[in-house]
Design an enzyme around this catalytic site. Structure first.
Site, PDB file in Angstrom:
ATOM      1  N   HIS A   9      -3.568  -4.524   7.694  1.00 43.52           N
ATOM      2  CA  HIS A   9      -3.653  -3.413   8.639  1.00 43.52           C
ATOM      3  C   HIS A   9      -2.747  -3.636   9.837  1.00 43.52           C
ATOM      4  O   HIS A   9      -2.934  -4.574  10.595  1.00 43.52           O
ATOM      5  CB  HIS A   9      -5.078  -3.125   9.119  1.00 43.52           C
ATOM      6  CG  HIS A   9      -5.304  -1.641   9.254  1.00 43.52           C
ATOM      7  ND1 HIS A   9      -4.752  -0.915  10.274  1.00 43.52           N
ATOM      8  CD2 HIS A   9      -5.950  -0.753   8.460  1.00 43.52           C
ATOM      9  CE1 HIS A   9      -5.077   0.358  10.109  1.00 43.52           C
ATOM     10  NE2 HIS A   9      -5.792   0.483   9.013  1.00 43.52           N
TER      11      HIS A   9
ATOM     12  N   HIS B 278      -5.678   3.651  -1.771  1.00 44.97           N
ATOM     13  CA  HIS B 278      -7.022   3.960  -1.278  1.00 44.97           C
ATOM     14  C   HIS B 278      -7.332   5.408  -1.655  1.00 44.97           C
ATOM     15  O   HIS B 278      -6.693   6.332  -1.138  1.00 44.97           O
ATOM     16  CB  HIS B 278      -7.044   3.771   0.243  1.00 44.97           C
ATOM     17  CG  HIS B 278      -8.356   4.046   0.891  1.00 44.97           C
ATOM     18  ND1 HIS B 278      -8.542   3.959   2.246  1.00 44.97           N
ATOM     19  CD2 HIS B 278      -9.568   4.405   0.387  1.00 44.97           C
ATOM     20  CE1 HIS B 278      -9.796   4.244   2.549  1.00 44.97           C
ATOM     21  NE2 HIS B 278     -10.442   4.539   1.437  1.00 44.97           N
TER      22      HIS B 278
ATOM     23  N   HIS C 131       0.916   6.004   2.021  1.00 45.11           N
ATOM     24  CA  HIS C 131       1.720   6.829   2.932  1.00 45.11           C
ATOM     25  C   HIS C 131       2.726   7.695   2.181  1.00 45.11           C
ATOM     26  O   HIS C 131       3.138   8.742   2.680  1.00 45.11           O
ATOM     27  CB  HIS C 131       2.403   5.953   3.975  1.00 45.11           C
ATOM     28  CG  HIS C 131       1.395   5.161   4.750  1.00 45.11           C
ATOM     29  ND1 HIS C 131       0.591   5.731   5.703  1.00 45.11           N
ATOM     30  CD2 HIS C 131       1.006   3.869   4.645  1.00 45.11           C
ATOM     31  CE1 HIS C 131      -0.234   4.815   6.183  1.00 45.11           C
ATOM     32  NE2 HIS C 131      -0.003   3.675   5.552  1.00 45.11           N
TER      33      HIS C 131
ATOM     34  N   GLU D 194     -10.644  -9.441   3.037  1.00 47.19           N
ATOM     35  CA  GLU D 194      -9.392  -9.063   3.696  1.00 47.19           C
ATOM     36  C   GLU D 194      -9.715  -8.948   5.175  1.00 47.19           C
ATOM     37  O   GLU D 194     -10.524  -8.114   5.583  1.00 47.19           O
ATOM     38  CB  GLU D 194      -8.854  -7.731   3.165  1.00 47.19           C
ATOM     39  CG  GLU D 194      -7.557  -7.325   3.873  1.00 47.19           C
ATOM     40  CD  GLU D 194      -6.981  -6.024   3.336  1.00 47.19           C
ATOM     41  OE1 GLU D 194      -7.106  -5.741   2.124  1.00 47.19           O
ATOM     42  OE2 GLU D 194      -6.424  -5.269   4.148  1.00 47.19           O
TER      43      GLU D 194
ATOM     44  N   ASN E  41       0.861  -1.183   0.000  1.00 50.18           N
ATOM     45  CA  ASN E  41       0.000   0.000   0.000  1.00 50.18           C
ATOM     46  C   ASN E  41       0.908   1.247   0.000  1.00 50.18           C
ATOM     47  O   ASN E  41       1.724   1.405   0.915  1.00 50.18           O
ATOM     48  CB  ASN E  41      -0.874  -0.049   1.262  1.00 50.18           C
ATOM     49  CG  ASN E  41      -1.810   1.125   1.356  1.00 50.18           C
ATOM     50  OD1 ASN E  41      -1.424   2.260   1.119  1.00 50.18           O
ATOM     51  ND2 ASN E  41      -3.044   0.869   1.740  1.00 50.18           N
TER      52      ASN E  41
ATOM     53  N   ARG F 249      -9.505   8.145  -1.012  1.00 50.28           N
ATOM     54  CA  ARG F 249     -10.528   8.505  -0.034  1.00 50.28           C
ATOM     55  C   ARG F 249     -11.409   9.613  -0.582  1.00 50.28           C
ATOM     56  O   ARG F 249     -10.977  10.433  -1.403  1.00 50.28           O
ATOM     57  CB  ARG F 249      -9.880   8.954   1.280  1.00 50.28           C
ATOM     58  CG  ARG F 249      -9.138   7.825   2.004  1.00 50.28           C
ATOM     59  CD  ARG F 249      -8.610   8.291   3.333  1.00 50.28           C
ATOM     60  NE  ARG F 249      -9.664   8.412   4.310  1.00 50.28           N
ATOM     61  CZ  ARG F 249      -9.866   7.551   5.315  1.00 50.28           C
ATOM     62  NH1 ARG F 249      -9.064   6.517   5.480  1.00 50.28           N
ATOM     63  NH2 ARG F 249     -10.845   7.733   6.157  1.00 50.28           N
TER      64      ARG F 249
ATOM     65  N   GLU G  76      -8.579   0.296  -3.224  1.00 49.34           N
ATOM     66  CA  GLU G  76      -9.347   0.325  -1.976  1.00 49.34           C
ATOM     67  C   GLU G  76     -10.286   1.514  -2.022  1.00 49.34           C
ATOM     68  O   GLU G  76      -9.857   2.629  -2.360  1.00 49.34           O
ATOM     69  CB  GLU G  76      -8.353   0.552  -0.840  1.00 49.34           C
ATOM     70  CG  GLU G  76      -8.421  -0.485   0.240  1.00 49.34           C
ATOM     71  CD  GLU G  76      -7.357  -0.200   1.283  1.00 49.34           C
ATOM     72  OE1 GLU G  76      -6.372  -0.927   1.267  1.00 49.34           O
ATOM     73  OE2 GLU G  76      -7.503   0.763   2.048  1.00 49.34           O
TER      74      GLU G  76
ATOM     75  N   ARG H 289      -7.400  12.937   0.977  1.00 44.49           N
ATOM     76  CA  ARG H 289      -6.360  13.429   1.897  1.00 44.49           C
ATOM     77  C   ARG H 289      -4.959  12.955   1.499  1.00 44.49           C
ATOM     78  O   ARG H 289      -3.983  13.582   1.848  1.00 44.49           O
ATOM     79  CB  ARG H 289      -6.669  13.032   3.339  1.00 44.49           C
ATOM     80  CG  ARG H 289      -6.515  11.556   3.605  1.00 44.49           C
ATOM     81  CD  ARG H 289      -6.611  11.251   5.072  1.00 44.49           C
ATOM     82  NE  ARG H 289      -7.977  11.415   5.561  1.00 44.49           N
ATOM     83  CZ  ARG H 289      -8.418  10.813   6.662  1.00 44.49           C
ATOM     84  NH1 ARG H 289      -7.593  10.071   7.374  1.00 44.49           N
ATOM     85  NH2 ARG H 289      -9.652  10.956   7.055  1.00 44.49           N
ATOM     86  N   HIS H 290      -4.857  11.810   0.819  1.00 45.58           N
ATOM     87  CA  HIS H 290      -3.521  11.381   0.394  1.00 45.58           C
ATOM     88  C   HIS H 290      -3.492  11.046  -1.099  1.00 45.58           C
ATOM     89  O   HIS H 290      -2.958  11.817  -1.889  1.00 45.58           O
ATOM     90  CB  HIS H 290      -2.940  10.270   1.290  1.00 45.58           C
ATOM     91  CG  HIS H 290      -3.863   9.170   1.708  1.00 45.58           C
ATOM     92  ND1 HIS H 290      -4.682   8.494   0.834  1.00 45.58           N
ATOM     93  CD2 HIS H 290      -4.078   8.608   2.926  1.00 45.58           C
ATOM     94  CE1 HIS H 290      -5.343   7.561   1.491  1.00 45.58           C
ATOM     95  NE2 HIS H 290      -5.024   7.626   2.769  1.00 45.58           N
TER      96      HIS H 290
ATOM     97  N   THR I  16      -8.208   3.612   8.262  1.00 46.26           N
ATOM     98  CA  THR I  16      -9.386   2.743   8.327  1.00 46.26           C
ATOM     99  C   THR I  16      -9.384   2.051   9.693  1.00 46.26           C
ATOM    100  O   THR I  16      -8.448   1.342  10.032  1.00 46.26           O
ATOM    101  CB  THR I  16      -9.326   1.696   7.200  1.00 46.26           C
ATOM    102  OG1 THR I  16      -8.959   2.362   6.003  1.00 46.26           O
ATOM    103  CG2 THR I  16     -10.655   1.015   7.012  1.00 46.26           C
TER     104      THR I  16
END
Ligand code: PXP
Length: 241
Positions: free
Chosen positions: A191, A43, A10, A151, A7, A45, A70, A49-50, A101
């Site tokens: 996660h 992901h 980040h 998942e 993922n 969102r 995602e 935000r990222h 999440t």
């Protein structure tokens, strides 16, 4: 053999701290692939935000492995998934105020809605996964929905305050994995997994993919910091006094 999917959200978080162009999560994705990742996860969102729409578009054009998208089960995300056709979509719950999440999707009572939601995606050949807690009721509902994968959320296990609590969470996850496999659901885990706690799953059979982001990018900072500082020292050293 289980596979690692990375993922890269980040990386986008660091970029968005300056609203600039670096570091680019799409470049990170290519580097993860070169290092052996079996797939890339992003992901998008609702609040952006990222990861940004541009990242999703570029990754879908440049991916050489598998892109796992995602997303929350919203109309907007469904349209984006239909346009970019990732290998799979992974449906996750999304709350604006959360840092990340925080729990699994609630599938109970959502079966009909989610069957209808996924239908056009399945028709386009996109696979599906549901991010759920290792709760027998959620597993049954996921099976009823007909997703290919679940998942299982390992965040409570990762956040456990002590080894006893962690062992309880681990047992719950292992029971959940078995139940999924008995029902014919393929299982991924994700996660909060890191270079230490992942060993608890070493002997658990039949896990398809590990979805890992934060610990890999955290380690990347430290394994890369030496070279990054040396490069800048070298540049400055060559300046005039
Ligand atoms: N799986 C899901 C559904 C997630 O939301 C996340 C976090 O973005 C991950 C896996 C990866 O978690 P981590 O970044 O803690 O490795």
């Amino acid at each position: 053999m289980p596979l690692l999917c990375v993922n890269v959200d980040h990386v986008a978080t660091v970029r968005q701290a300056r609203l600039g162009i670096e570091p680019d999560p799409v470049t990170a994705a290519a580097m993860c692939e070169l290092a052996g990742a079996a797939g890339i996860i992003m992901h998008l969102r609702e609040d952006r935000r990222h990861v940004q729409d541009r990242d999703i578009d570029l990754i879908s054009q440049t991916i050489q492995t598998q892109f796992h998208f995602e997303m929350a089960a919203t109309e907007e995300m469904q349209q984006i998934a239909l346009r970019i056709t990732p290998a799979t979509v992974c449906l996750v719950p999304e709350k604006r105020e959360e840092l990340t999440t925080e729990g699994g999707l609630n599938c109970i009572g959502q079966e009909k809605r989610l069957i209808e939601y996924l239908a056009p995606l399945h028709e386009k050949g996109i696979g599906s996964s549901l991010f759920i807690d290792a709760d027998p009721k959620q597993i049954k509902a996921s099976h009823a929905i007909g997703a290919e994968y679940v998942e299982i959320h390992t965040g409570h296990f990762a956040d456990a305050k002590n080894r006893a609590e962690q062992k309880t969470e681990l047992a719950r996850i292992i029971d959940g994995i078995k139940m999924c496999q008995d029902l014919g659901l393929k299982v991924n885990l994700g996660h909060g997994l890191n270079y230490t706690n992942i060993f608890d799953f070493a002997e658990v059979p039949g896990i398809c993919e590990y979805s890992i982001g934060h610990s890999i990018m955290s380690r990347a900072m430290f394994s890369g910091v030496d070279r990054a500082v040396r490069d800048m020292v070298e540049i400055i050293r060559n300046f005039a006094d």
